[in-house]
Design an enzyme around this catalytic site. Structure first.
Site, PDB file in Angstrom:
ATOM      1  N   ASP A 113     -48.197  -5.196 -67.318  1.00 50.16           N
ATOM      2  CA  ASP A 113     -49.375  -4.479 -66.807  1.00 50.16           C
ATOM      3  C   ASP A 113     -50.474  -4.606 -67.857  1.00 50.16           C
ATOM      4  OD1 ASP A 113     -51.286  -2.596 -66.015  1.00 50.16           O
ATOM      5  OD2 ASP A 113     -50.096  -0.905 -66.767  1.00 50.16           O
ATOM      6  N   ASN A 162     -57.629  -3.128 -69.459  1.00 51.52           N
ATOM      7  CA  ASN A 162     -58.732  -3.548 -70.331  1.00 51.52           C
ATOM      8  C   ASN A 162     -58.509  -3.135 -71.779  1.00 51.52           C
ATOM      9  OD1 ASN A 162     -61.072  -4.877 -68.808  1.00 51.52           O
ATOM     10  ND2 ASN A 162     -60.385  -3.242 -67.439  1.00 51.52           N
ATOM     11  N   ASP A 202     -54.403  -3.280 -60.755  1.00 51.79           N
ATOM     12  CA  ASP A 202     -53.689  -2.061 -61.169  1.00 51.79           C
ATOM     13  C   ASP A 202     -53.726  -1.000 -60.067  1.00 51.79           C
ATOM     14  OD1 ASP A 202     -56.468  -1.899 -61.630  1.00 51.79           O
ATOM     15  OD2 ASP A 202     -56.264  -0.587 -63.374  1.00 51.79           O
ATOM     16  N   THR A 255     -58.566   2.886 -69.069  1.00 56.24           N
ATOM     17  CA  THR A 255     -59.896   2.573 -69.590  1.00 56.24           C
ATOM     18  C   THR A 255     -60.951   3.233 -68.699  1.00 56.24           C
ATOM     19  OG1 THR A 255     -59.006   0.468 -70.320  1.00 56.24           O
ATOM     20  CG2 THR A 255     -61.408   0.690 -70.280  1.00 56.24           C
ATOM     21  N   THR A 264     -68.807  20.609 -84.436  1.00 63.25           N
ATOM     22  CA  THR A 264     -69.193  19.422 -83.660  1.00 63.25           C
ATOM     23  C   THR A 264     -68.014  18.821 -82.906  1.00 63.25           C
ATOM     24  OG1 THR A 264     -70.847  18.999 -85.354  1.00 63.25           O
ATOM     25  CG2 THR A 264     -70.357  17.180 -83.846  1.00 63.25           C
TER      26      THR A 264
END
Ligand SMILES: Nc1ncnc2c1ncn2[C@@H]1O[C@H](COP(=O)(O)OP(=O)(O)OP(=O)(O)O)[C@@H](O)[C@H]1O
Ligand SMILES: CC(C)(CO)[C@@H](O)C(=O)NCCC(=O)O
Ligand SMILES: [K+]
Length: 259
Positions: free
Chosen positions: A6, A9, A109, A132, A184
């Site tokens: 599989d 990306n 996929d 991704t 942050t």
């Protein structure tokens, strides 16, 4: 034995199916310059490490990156004498043809997830895959892929913040203690974590609103269980769904004389 590959990306996952279970799952970064020989060095080293002895006779590949397929084909041929099935190519049969606009090349996929999910659960499904990209695949009553949603992936969103804003660091996704971040990193984690919880809820609710039958939601991909800690987003989470789909498509091609 069947080697399932599989290729996404970001990562490429290899898994060996002995007909009943997966013997092992190996992960490497997707890199189109990697040669057949490099794949084999990596693969055989890890199999030796895990003390797995196999005789691979069949290979099936799903790749969202067209460029890597050539070297994976050479790998299959040179080291296993196998001609791989490549999902999305005309000689790889699918149990159910997708129903989408003409000219659309559905990501392999997503076709594989559809086949795997239908095999386990029947139709009327939403498959949410955190790769991704974060994808939503709608599996119809008869098992066909009939469309879905593509949203930016979780890690991609965090990376985009870091790349675009000079003062924002690279952070990993995690479930923050609170929604109101007091530093942050906590602010960024909150934005992405709760943002995606909301994205998944909203998109699934709207898909259900457009669809005329009750639907179940299957979560897959590395981050599904992280988001499931926050809210009831999925009916089930199945990390091996894509691999399972590859075994289903391979078996279908065997039965129909195409592999
Ligand atoms: N808590 C976490 N924080 C950050 N990353 C995580 C966490 N849990 C899992 N991951 C990562 O998520 C990824 C999940 O892999 P998955 O195969 O689902 O998608 P991908 O490899 O990122 O994308 P693609 O399949 O499109 O290449 C893995 O790289 C894994 O290391
Ligand atoms: C959306 C991704 C990148 C998710 O891996 C992949 O499925 C893909 O490249 N799809 C092509 C376009 C489509 O599926 O409609
Ligand atoms: K994936």
């Amino acid at each position: 034995m069947l080697l399932c590959i599989d290729c996404g990306n970001t990562n490429t996952v290899f898994s060996i199916w002995d007909g009943e279970r997966f013997l092992c799952t190996l992960r490497t970064a997707t890199e189109h310059t990697r040669t057949a020989d490099q794949y084999f060095v990596w693969f055989s080293t890890l199999l030796a490490h895990h003390r797995i002895e196999t005789r691979i006779t069949d290979v099936i590949i799903s790749s969202t990156v067209p460029r890597v397929v050539f070297n994976l084909r050479v790998f299959a041929d040179r080291y296993f004498g196998a001609r791989p099935l490549v999902v999305g190519k005309p000689d790889c049969l699918l149990p159910h043809a997708p129903r989408v606009d003409q000219g659309t090349n559905v990501g392999p996929d997503r076709l594989v997830n559809t086949a795997g999910a239908y095999d386990r659960h029947g139709g009327d499904l939403i498959v949410v895959d955190f790769g991704t990209a974060t994808t939503f695949d709608v599996v119809a009553h008869d098992g066909a892929y009939v469309g879905g949603v593509i949203a930016p992936g979780v890690n991609l969103s965090l990376e985009a913040l870091h790349m675009a804003a000079a003062a924002l660091p690279h952070v990993d996704v995690t479930k923050p203690q609170a929604v109101i971040g007091t530093n942050t990193v906590a602010c960024m984690q909150s934005g992405v974590f709760w943002g995606y919880v909301g994205l998944v809820r909203e998109i699934c609710a709207r898909i259900r609103g457009e669809y005329d039958r009750p639907m179940r939601i299957i979560g897959t991909g590395g981050l599904a269980s992280l988001f499931a800690q926050a809210d009831v987003l999925f009916d089930t989470i199945e990390d091996d769904l894509t691999m399972h789909g590859l075994t289903v498509i391979h078996a279908y091609n065997k039965e129909n004389g195409a592999a």
